[in-house]
Every structure is written in C-alpha cells, then in structure tokens.
Design a protein around this motif. Structure first.
Motif, PDB file in Angstrom:
ATOM      1  N   LYS A   1     -36.080 -20.933  60.400  1.00 52.71           N
ATOM      2  CA  LYS A   1     -37.094 -21.602  61.039  1.00 52.71           C
ATOM      3  C   LYS A   1     -36.439 -22.040  62.300  1.00 52.71           C
ATOM      4  CE  LYS A   1     -40.995 -23.881  61.184  1.00 52.71           C
ATOM      5  NZ  LYS A   1     -42.444 -23.680  61.027  1.00 52.71           N
ATOM      6  N   LEU A   2     -35.263 -22.509  62.532  1.00 55.16           N
ATOM      7  CA  LEU A   2     -34.758 -23.152  63.679  1.00 55.16           C
ATOM      8  C   LEU A   2     -33.866 -22.247  64.732  1.00 55.16           C
ATOM      9  CD1 LEU A   2     -33.681 -26.544  62.297  1.00 55.16           C
ATOM     10  CD2 LEU A   2     -35.866 -25.998  63.175  1.00 55.16           C
ATOM     11  N   ARG A   3     -33.480 -20.893  63.987  1.00 55.35           N
ATOM     12  CA  ARG A   3     -32.450 -20.401  64.890  1.00 55.35           C
ATOM     13  C   ARG A   3     -33.120 -19.931  66.189  1.00 55.35           C
ATOM     14  NH1 ARG A   3     -32.271 -14.523  61.788  1.00 55.35           N
ATOM     15  NH2 ARG A   3     -34.380 -13.930  61.924  1.00 55.35           N
ATOM     16  N   ASP A   4     -34.486 -19.843  66.595  1.00 54.03           N
ATOM     17  CA  ASP A   4     -34.923 -19.413  67.710  1.00 54.03           C
ATOM     18  C   ASP A   4     -35.035 -20.501  68.808  1.00 54.03           C
ATOM     19  OD1 ASP A   4     -35.073 -16.782  66.878  1.00 54.03           O
ATOM     20  OD2 ASP A   4     -37.098 -16.911  66.097  1.00 54.03           O
ATOM     21  N   ARG A   5     -34.952 -21.624  68.311  1.00 53.00           N
ATOM     22  CA  ARG A   5     -35.158 -22.984  69.153  1.00 53.00           C
ATOM     23  C   ARG A   5     -33.904 -23.722  69.301  1.00 53.00           C
ATOM     24  NH1 ARG A   5     -40.094 -26.215  66.560  1.00 53.00           N
ATOM     25  NH2 ARG A   5     -39.764 -24.968  64.495  1.00 53.00           N
ATOM     26  N   PHE A   6     -32.895 -23.292  68.538  1.00 51.91           N
ATOM     27  CA  PHE A   6     -31.582 -24.067  68.692  1.00 51.91           C
ATOM     28  C   PHE A   6     -30.405 -23.353  68.691  1.00 51.91           C
ATOM     29  CE2 PHE A   6     -34.857 -27.355  67.038  1.00 51.91           C
ATOM     30  CZ  PHE A   6     -34.249 -28.453  67.763  1.00 51.91           C
ATOM     31  N   PRO A   7     -29.407 -23.816  69.289  1.00 53.15           N
ATOM     32  CA  PRO A   7     -28.049 -22.991  69.046  1.00 53.15           C
ATOM     33  C   PRO A   7     -27.442 -23.382  67.759  1.00 53.15           C
ATOM     34  CG  PRO A   7     -27.742 -24.852  70.514  1.00 53.15           C
ATOM     35  CD  PRO A   7     -29.172 -24.738  70.477  1.00 53.15           C
ATOM     36  N   VAL A   8     -27.934 -22.883  66.678  1.00 56.59           N
ATOM     37  CA  VAL A   8     -27.437 -23.155  65.415  1.00 56.59           C
ATOM     38  C   VAL A   8     -26.953 -21.728  64.536  1.00 56.59           C
ATOM     39  CG1 VAL A   8     -29.986 -22.467  64.539  1.00 56.59           C
ATOM     40  CG2 VAL A   8     -28.387 -23.886  63.286  1.00 56.59           C
ATOM     41  N   SER A   9     -25.810 -22.111  63.863  1.00 51.65           N
ATOM     42  CA  SER A   9     -25.213 -21.264  63.085  1.00 51.65           C
ATOM     43  C   SER A   9     -25.171 -21.500  61.463  1.00 51.65           C
ATOM     44  CB  SER A   9     -23.909 -20.842  63.551  1.00 51.65           C
ATOM     45  OG  SER A   9     -23.154 -22.083  63.363  1.00 51.65           O
ATOM     46  N   TRP A  10     -25.219 -20.591  60.799  1.00 51.39           N
ATOM     47  CA  TRP A  10     -25.294 -20.675  59.244  1.00 51.39           C
ATOM     48  C   TRP A  10     -24.547 -19.717  58.260  1.00 51.39           C
ATOM     49  CZ3 TRP A  10     -28.305 -18.046  55.358  1.00 51.39           C
ATOM     50  CH2 TRP A  10     -28.306 -18.597  53.887  1.00 51.39           C
ATOM     51  N   GLU A  11     -23.638 -19.982  57.632  1.00 55.26           N
ATOM     52  CA  GLU A  11     -23.026 -18.953  56.822  1.00 55.26           C
ATOM     53  C   GLU A  11     -23.546 -18.720  55.634  1.00 55.26           C
ATOM     54  OE1 GLU A  11     -18.749 -20.159  56.228  1.00 55.26           O
ATOM     55  OE2 GLU A  11     -18.407 -20.448  58.484  1.00 55.26           O
ATOM     56  N   GLU A  12     -23.696 -17.610  55.016  1.00 51.70           N
ATOM     57  CA  GLU A  12     -24.596 -17.358  53.718  1.00 51.70           C
ATOM     58  C   GLU A  12     -23.897 -18.170  52.785  1.00 51.70           C
ATOM     59  OE1 GLU A  12     -27.344 -15.567  51.656  1.00 51.70           O
ATOM     60  OE2 GLU A  12     -27.123 -14.782  53.889  1.00 51.70           O
ATOM     61  N   GLY A  13     -24.468 -18.872  52.014  1.00 58.07           N
ATOM     62  CA  GLY A  13     -23.928 -19.569  50.656  1.00 58.07           C
ATOM     63  C   GLY A  13     -23.677 -20.909  51.073  1.00 58.07           C
ATOM     64  N   SER A  14     -23.483 -21.406  52.471  1.00 60.84           N
ATOM     65  CA  SER A  14     -23.244 -22.777  52.747  1.00 60.84           C
ATOM     66  C   SER A  14     -24.472 -23.648  52.652  1.00 60.84           C
ATOM     67  CB  SER A  14     -22.838 -22.678  54.231  1.00 60.84           C
ATOM     68  OG  SER A  14     -22.684 -24.028  54.874  1.00 60.84           O
ATOM     69  N   GLY A  15     -24.261 -25.018  52.458  1.00 58.08           N
ATOM     70  CA  GLY A  15     -25.296 -25.973  52.408  1.00 58.08           C
ATOM     71  C   GLY A  15     -25.497 -26.767  53.813  1.00 58.08           C
ATOM     72  N   CYS A  16     -24.641 -26.119  54.749  1.00 60.34           N
ATOM     73  CA  CYS A  16     -24.850 -27.061  56.207  1.00 60.34           C
ATOM     74  C   CYS A  16     -25.241 -25.989  57.257  1.00 60.34           C
ATOM     75  CB  CYS A  16     -23.540 -27.439  56.428  1.00 60.34           C
ATOM     76  SG  CYS A  16     -23.004 -28.710  55.315  1.00 60.34           S
ATOM     77  N   LEU A  17     -25.858 -26.569  58.130  1.00 63.05           N
ATOM     78  CA  LEU A  17     -26.232 -25.949  59.404  1.00 63.05           C
ATOM     79  C   LEU A  17     -25.316 -26.397  60.511  1.00 63.05           C
ATOM     80  CD1 LEU A  17     -30.170 -25.895  59.300  1.00 63.05           C
ATOM     81  CD2 LEU A  17     -28.717 -24.039  58.805  1.00 63.05           C
ATOM     82  N   HIS A  18     -24.966 -25.548  61.501  1.00 66.01           N
ATOM     83  CA  HIS A  18     -24.263 -26.172  62.727  1.00 66.01           C
ATOM     84  C   HIS A  18     -24.513 -26.026  63.983  1.00 66.01           C
ATOM     85  CE1 HIS A  18     -21.080 -25.828  59.317  1.00 66.01           C
ATOM     86  NE2 HIS A  18     -20.138 -26.695  60.082  1.00 66.01           N
ATOM     87  N   PHE A  19     -24.680 -26.920  64.632  1.00 62.50           N
ATOM     88  CA  PHE A  19     -25.645 -27.080  66.017  1.00 62.50           C
ATOM     89  C   PHE A  19     -24.242 -27.097  67.144  1.00 62.50           C
ATOM     90  CE2 PHE A  19     -28.635 -28.449  62.979  1.00 62.50           C
ATOM     91  CZ  PHE A  19     -29.821 -27.560  63.493  1.00 62.50           C
ATOM     92  N   GLU A  20     -24.361 -26.154  68.154  1.00 60.26           N
ATOM     93  CA  GLU A  20     -23.451 -26.214  69.173  1.00 60.26           C
ATOM     94  C   GLU A  20     -23.447 -27.580  70.004  1.00 60.26           C
ATOM     95  OE1 GLU A  20     -20.645 -24.492  69.703  1.00 60.26           O
ATOM     96  OE2 GLU A  20     -21.372 -23.134  67.740  1.00 60.26           O
ATOM     97  N   HIS A  21     -24.869 -27.713  70.348  1.00 64.47           N
ATOM     98  CA  HIS A  21     -25.279 -29.148  70.919  1.00 64.47           C
ATOM     99  C   HIS A  21     -26.637 -29.350  70.682  1.00 64.47           C
ATOM    100  CE1 HIS A  21     -27.336 -26.854  74.056  1.00 64.47           C
ATOM    101  NE2 HIS A  21     -26.394 -25.967  73.848  1.00 64.47           N
ATOM    102  N   LEU A  22     -27.182 -30.742  70.898  1.00 62.72           N
ATOM    103  CA  LEU A  22     -28.245 -31.280  70.434  1.00 62.72           C
ATOM    104  C   LEU A  22     -28.669 -32.241  71.458  1.00 62.72           C
ATOM    105  CD1 LEU A  22     -28.472 -31.626  66.501  1.00 62.72           C
ATOM    106  CD2 LEU A  22     -29.678 -29.896  68.053  1.00 62.72           C
ATOM    107  N   LYS A  23     -29.959 -32.370  71.769  1.00 56.86           N
ATOM    108  CA  LYS A  23     -30.378 -33.384  72.830  1.00 56.86           C
ATOM    109  C   LYS A  23     -30.522 -34.681  71.911  1.00 56.86           C
ATOM    110  CE  LYS A  23     -33.359 -30.299  75.574  1.00 56.86           C
ATOM    111  NZ  LYS A  23     -34.562 -30.251  75.977  1.00 56.86           N
ATOM    112  N   GLU A  24     -30.388 -35.841  72.600  1.00 56.74           N
ATOM    113  CA  GLU A  24     -30.650 -37.202  71.847  1.00 56.74           C
ATOM    114  C   GLU A  24     -31.870 -37.380  71.249  1.00 56.74           C
ATOM    115  OE1 GLU A  24     -29.260 -40.783  70.229  1.00 56.74           O
ATOM    116  OE2 GLU A  24     -28.064 -39.188  71.591  1.00 56.74           O
ATOM    117  N   SER A  25     -32.961 -36.633  71.567  1.00 64.62           N
ATOM    118  CA  SER A  25     -34.238 -36.731  71.137  1.00 64.62           C
ATOM    119  C   SER A  25     -34.248 -36.059  69.876  1.00 64.62           C
ATOM    120  CB  SER A  25     -35.412 -36.551  71.966  1.00 64.62           C
ATOM    121  OG  SER A  25     -34.990 -34.988  72.486  1.00 64.62           O
TER     122      SER A  25
END
Length: 296
Positions: free
Chosen positions: A232-256
């Motif tokens: 859902k989010l990969r086209d809007r944020f610099p996000v990565s996810w490893e198969e089988g992981s329960g976490c998403l990692h964002f390179e950076h995020l705005k305060e909002s």
C-alpha cells in the motif's frame, strides 16, 4: 468494559463479570471474597470442598487455611455428591474438565440444603462445555453459581504475555442486588490488591472477538499485515520490507507522517514506530484486518 464481556444469562437469571490480570490473582481474590461474605467464626465455619482443583488454587487455599475455614479435596465426583446430599458443603469449587454435569445437577436437586456458592473452574479446561453445564446446573441451583475463566495471548517480537482471567457471577433474578454487591466486593479486592487489568491489557481485550476466547497475534499474522501495508505504501514512501518480517523500515519520514503513524497506536493495538540508531524508522503494525484500515 466488563459488561461487554458478560454472557447472556439463561431466563430467570442475572450475571456480572469481573476481570483480573492473571489466574493467580483471580483465585486469591475469589477466596478472600468468599471469606468476607461468609465471615467465618469457630461456631460458623466455612466448609469449602474442591474437586480436581488446580495446583495454583490449592496453593492459595493453603495460604488462607485457618481454624474457621475448612478446606477438603474430594477424591472423585461421587464423594463430592455424597457431601452435597448430606448438606456438608458451603462452597463447592469443581473443575469442569471431567465433570458429569447431569449427575451434579441431580445431587443439587436431592440435597436438603444446597451450597451457598457453586464455583465452576474452567481455567484448566472445559470451556467448550460451559453451556452444557450451566443449562444442567442452573435449572436445579437456588443460590449462586460462579464460573472462572482464563485466557492466553501470546505476543511475538518481545511483547509481554497477557494472561487475564475473569469471574462471572450467576444468580436468580430476585438476587440481583446481591450479585451487584458481590461484584462490588470483588472489584474492591482487585483494587486493593493491585491485580486489575492495566489500560493496555483492557484495550487489548476489546480487540478480541468474543468473551474470553482470546486470539493470539502470531508473527505470521503480523508479517502478513506488514506485507499488505508495504504494498500500500511503497509508491508513496522510501520504505523497505523483508519477506516474512513483521516490520517496515522507512529511510526518512516527515514529522507529519511520524505523528500519523504514531496515532495509529490508539486505534490498532501494539502498533509501534521507533527511530533506529542509523536514522531509519521501524514501524511494526499491530492487529489489522486490512492494510487500508491503517492507511486509507
């Protein structure tokens, strides 16, 4: 919240439920409440009979054993029924795991004086038979019937184990005010003993589907949620996810965006956003049914 967990009582009966943070806390407050209600003396002893009690219940009963309170463990159901027929029981605490409910109901009907409290302990099993037991026993009982239940929530990835438990008090409709008084006493003992549910625990219970049948949040479920959210989010944020992981990692995020992710914790239990040492954000989704619910 506790009234939301009340089962529907049979016709002619009312019920109230009190929740505790653990099974041990439930046993301790139950025994204390029974003594407070009975006010035993040397002339008016409290006779408590157990059938297949759990080790935890026996431990707490042993801690509260003194001359005015008599604890007896029946070797089998036949001996308990004999004691019931002789009106030699004030409180009967029985495990529902291997109980013959119809035989017990017959003994209650034949007893010259029923026990003031009949306690059905489901903490060791027998949850699937509670309806059968209540239908058989409540039709013959004239006093108070209590059911004890415990649940189990296994949280993965470092979250604590939650093992809440509850007491449901049943009584004929004419004893409605007495049920409320017993409910109030149990709540006071829970508060004084500090064994009530925390806000986090109480909030978690509201997310489960029915009564005290708790649903486990496994790593597989969390990973599935994380994967759906990643799509859902990969086209809007610099996000990565490893198969089988329960976490998403964002390179950076705005305060909002940080505030928006953190606000999800109020709606979806155990969602968490953490700032890692390398400057990335780690987001762990909680209980979700659809990714769109978390991020419309």
């Amino acid at each position: 919240m506790e009234r939301a967990w009340n089962p529907e009582p049979p016709s002619g009966w009312v019920c109230e439920t009190v929740l505790f943070k653990s099974e041990k806390a439930l046993y301790w407050c139950l025994l204390q409440a029974l003594e407070n209600l009975w006010l035993p003396t040397t002339e008016k002893r409290l006779r408590m009979n157990f059938l297949e009690p759990s080790p935890s219940l026996l431990y707490h009963a042993g801690k509260r054993s003194y001359s005015c309170v008599q604890h007896r463990v029946s070797k089998n159901q036949t001996r308990l029924q004999r004691a019931l027929k002789l009106a030699d029981v004030d409180v009967a605490i029985v495990s529902l795991h291997q109980l013959d409910c119809l035989r017990l109901a017959e003994s209650l009907m034949e007893a010259s004086r029923q026990p003031h409290f009949l306690v059905l302990d489901l903490c060791q099993g027998g949850e699937e038979r509670v309806s059968e037991a209540l239908v058989a026993i409540l039709s013959q009982a004239t006093n108070f019937v209590l059911t004890l239940r415990s649940g189990y929530v296994d949280e993965q990835l470092g979250f604590p184990i939650l093992q809440p438990a509850g007491i449901t008090i049943y009584a004929p409709t004419e004893h409605r005010q007495t049920v409320k008084a017993i409910d109030s006493l149990l709540c006071k003992l829970r508060r004084v003993s500090g064994v009530g549910l925390s806000f986090q625990q109480a909030w978690s219970l509201l997310l489960f589907e029915e009564g005290l049948s708790f649903r486990s949040i496994s790593l597989g479920q969390r990973a599935s949620c994380a994967g759906a959210l990643y799509q859902k989010l990969r086209d809007r944020f610099p996000v990565s996810w490893e198969e089988g992981s329960g976490c998403l990692h964002f390179e950076h995020l705005k305060e909002s965006d940080v505030r928006r992710f953190r606000s999800r914790k109020e709606q979806f239990h155990y969602s968490e956003l953490r700032l890692l040492k390398d400057g990335r954000y780690c987001f762990r989704p909680g209980v979700l049914s659809k990714a769109e619910e978390l991020w419309p």
